[in-house]
Motif scaffolding. Structure first.
Motif, PDB file in Angstrom:
ATOM      1  N   LYS A   1      -0.389   6.768  10.195  1.00 24.06           N
ATOM      2  CA  LYS A   1       0.105   5.873  11.246  1.00 24.06           C
ATOM      3  C   LYS A   1       0.811   4.660  10.622  1.00 24.06           C
ATOM      4  O   LYS A   1       1.849   4.217  11.111  1.00 24.06           O
ATOM      5  CB  LYS A   1      -1.056   5.432  12.143  1.00 24.06           C
ATOM      6  CG  LYS A   1      -0.636   4.575  13.310  1.00 24.06           C
ATOM      7  CD  LYS A   1      -1.829   4.220  14.203  1.00 24.06           C
ATOM      8  CE  LYS A   1      -1.413   3.294  15.337  1.00 24.06           C
ATOM      9  NZ  LYS A   1      -2.557   2.913  16.181  1.00 24.06           N
ATOM     10  N   GLY A   2       0.240   4.124   9.551  1.00 20.24           N
ATOM     11  CA  GLY A   2       0.862   2.996   8.853  1.00 20.24           C
ATOM     12  C   GLY A   2       2.188   3.380   8.227  1.00 20.24           C
ATOM     13  O   GLY A   2       3.166   2.628   8.297  1.00 20.24           O
TER      14      GLY A   2
ATOM     15  N   LEU B   1       5.890   1.857   9.149  1.00 15.71           N
ATOM     16  CA  LEU B   1       6.801   1.322   8.124  1.00 15.71           C
ATOM     17  C   LEU B   1       8.143   2.025   8.155  1.00 15.71           C
ATOM     18  O   LEU B   1       9.186   1.392   7.979  1.00 15.71           O
ATOM     19  CB  LEU B   1       6.192   1.446   6.734  1.00 15.71           C
ATOM     20  CG  LEU B   1       5.260   0.340   6.291  1.00 15.71           C
ATOM     21  CD1 LEU B   1       4.850   0.536   4.841  1.00 15.71           C
ATOM     22  CD2 LEU B   1       5.870  -1.033   6.473  1.00 15.71           C
ATOM     23  N   GLN B   2       8.132   3.325   8.379  1.00 18.78           N
ATOM     24  CA  GLN B   2       9.387   4.066   8.437  1.00 18.78           C
ATOM     25  C   GLN B   2      10.260   3.540   9.576  1.00 18.78           C
ATOM     26  O   GLN B   2      11.461   3.354   9.423  1.00 18.78           O
ATOM     27  CB  GLN B   2       9.119   5.557   8.618  1.00 18.78           C
ATOM     28  CG  GLN B   2      10.357   6.400   8.495  1.00 18.78           C
ATOM     29  CD  GLN B   2      10.032   7.885   8.505  1.00 18.78           C
ATOM     30  OE1 GLN B   2       8.911   8.288   8.776  1.00 18.78           O
ATOM     31  NE2 GLN B   2      11.022   8.693   8.199  1.00 18.78           N
TER      32      GLN B   2
ATOM     33  N   LEU C   1       0.816  -1.213   0.000  1.00 18.71           N
ATOM     34  CA  LEU C   1       0.000   0.000   0.000  1.00 18.71           C
ATOM     35  C   LEU C   1       0.854   1.270   0.000  1.00 18.71           C
ATOM     36  O   LEU C   1       0.482   2.265  -0.621  1.00 18.71           O
ATOM     37  CB  LEU C   1      -0.967  -0.001   1.191  1.00 18.71           C
ATOM     38  CG  LEU C   1      -2.116  -0.987   1.057  1.00 18.71           C
ATOM     39  CD1 LEU C   1      -2.940  -1.040   2.338  1.00 18.71           C
ATOM     40  CD2 LEU C   1      -2.991  -0.638  -0.143  1.00 18.71           C
ATOM     41  N   ARG C   2       1.985   1.223   0.668  1.00 19.31           N
ATOM     42  CA  ARG C   2       2.888   2.386   0.612  1.00 19.31           C
ATOM     43  C   ARG C   2       3.332   2.612  -0.823  1.00 19.31           C
ATOM     44  O   ARG C   2       3.349   3.741  -1.313  1.00 19.31           O
ATOM     45  CB  ARG C   2       4.094   2.191   1.527  1.00 19.31           C
ATOM     46  CG  ARG C   2       5.095   3.340   1.415  1.00 19.31           C
ATOM     47  CD  ARG C   2       6.237   3.239   2.378  1.00 19.31           C
ATOM     48  NE  ARG C   2       7.009   2.017   2.206  1.00 19.31           N
ATOM     49  CZ  ARG C   2       8.003   1.666   3.020  1.00 19.31           C
ATOM     50  NH1 ARG C   2       8.323   2.421   4.053  1.00 19.31           N
ATOM     51  NH2 ARG C   2       8.660   0.546   2.812  1.00 19.31           N
ATOM     52  N   GLY C   3       3.676   1.543  -1.516  1.00 15.29           N
ATOM     53  CA  GLY C   3       4.114   1.641  -2.904  1.00 15.29           C
ATOM     54  C   GLY C   3       3.015   2.103  -3.848  1.00 15.29           C
ATOM     55  O   GLY C   3       3.289   2.706  -4.885  1.00 15.29           O
ATOM     56  N   ALA C   4       1.772   1.860  -3.476  1.00 15.93           N
ATOM     57  CA  ALA C   4       0.642   2.246  -4.325  1.00 15.93           C
ATOM     58  C   ALA C   4       0.384   3.752  -4.284  1.00 15.93           C
ATOM     59  O   ALA C   4      -0.257   4.292  -5.180  1.00 15.93           O
ATOM     60  CB  ALA C   4      -0.613   1.505  -3.890  1.00 15.93           C
TER      61      ALA C   4
END
Length: 165
Positions: free
Chosen positions: A122-123, A127-128, A66-69
């Protein structure tokens, strides 16, 4: 009387690791089991880093997808197709991530059947934090394999995936 619980002296490391006392039926069988066993070991290693954050490796995979999206997010079924293990129960994974405030989801206006998922701030923050922890262990294979061997391993695994489909 021979001890059937101990692997034969000429057995492979894989045989010893899984407690198999008989030779493998073929080199292909041993290679396939070796890939599955190694994948499981890697998953357990990654899972140890994720336990303090109360997420599974499958949930971590969803967050990275989802981060990549980007901000537009992805439909649930597209996420499942992109997962390392596409057999994961994607609805259950997204339910847990949403409950934790790590993802949001909404129905698409143009097609109410489509559920679009997006990573939340928050997600992204989680991830960071995880990126530095996980990347610190990216070189776990480096002590045992040269850069050339790692490239060769990658090429061989690419070929295996090509054969499988």
């Amino acid at each position: 009387m021979p001890d059937d619980t101990q692997p034969a002296p000429d057995s492979s490391r894989l045989q010893a690791a899984i407690g198999q006392t008989r030779p493998f039926a073929s080199a292909s069988q041993e290679a396939l089991l070796g890939i599955v066993h190694t994948g499981s070991m890697i998953d357990r290693l990654i899972s140890r880093y994720l336990v303090p954050f109360k997420i599974s490796s499958a949930q971590y995979n969803v967050l990275r997808i989802l981060r990549g999206a980007g901000p537009s997010g992805l439909p649930t079924l597209t996420i499942r197709c992109r997962m390392i293990d596409p057999n994961s129960a994607i609805t259950r994974l997204v339910d847990k991530l949403e409950k934790a405030g790590l993802v949001s989801r909404s129905r698409a206006v143009e097609d109410r059947r489509e559920v679009r998922c997006r990573i939340t701030e928050k997600g992204l923050s989680l991830l960071q934090e995880l990126d530095s922890i996980v990347s610190a262990h990216d070189d776990v294979l480096a002590p045992g394999l040269s850069a050339s061997e790692l490239r060769q391993l990658t090429q061989l695994l690419d070929r295996v995936r090509g054969i499988l489909g």
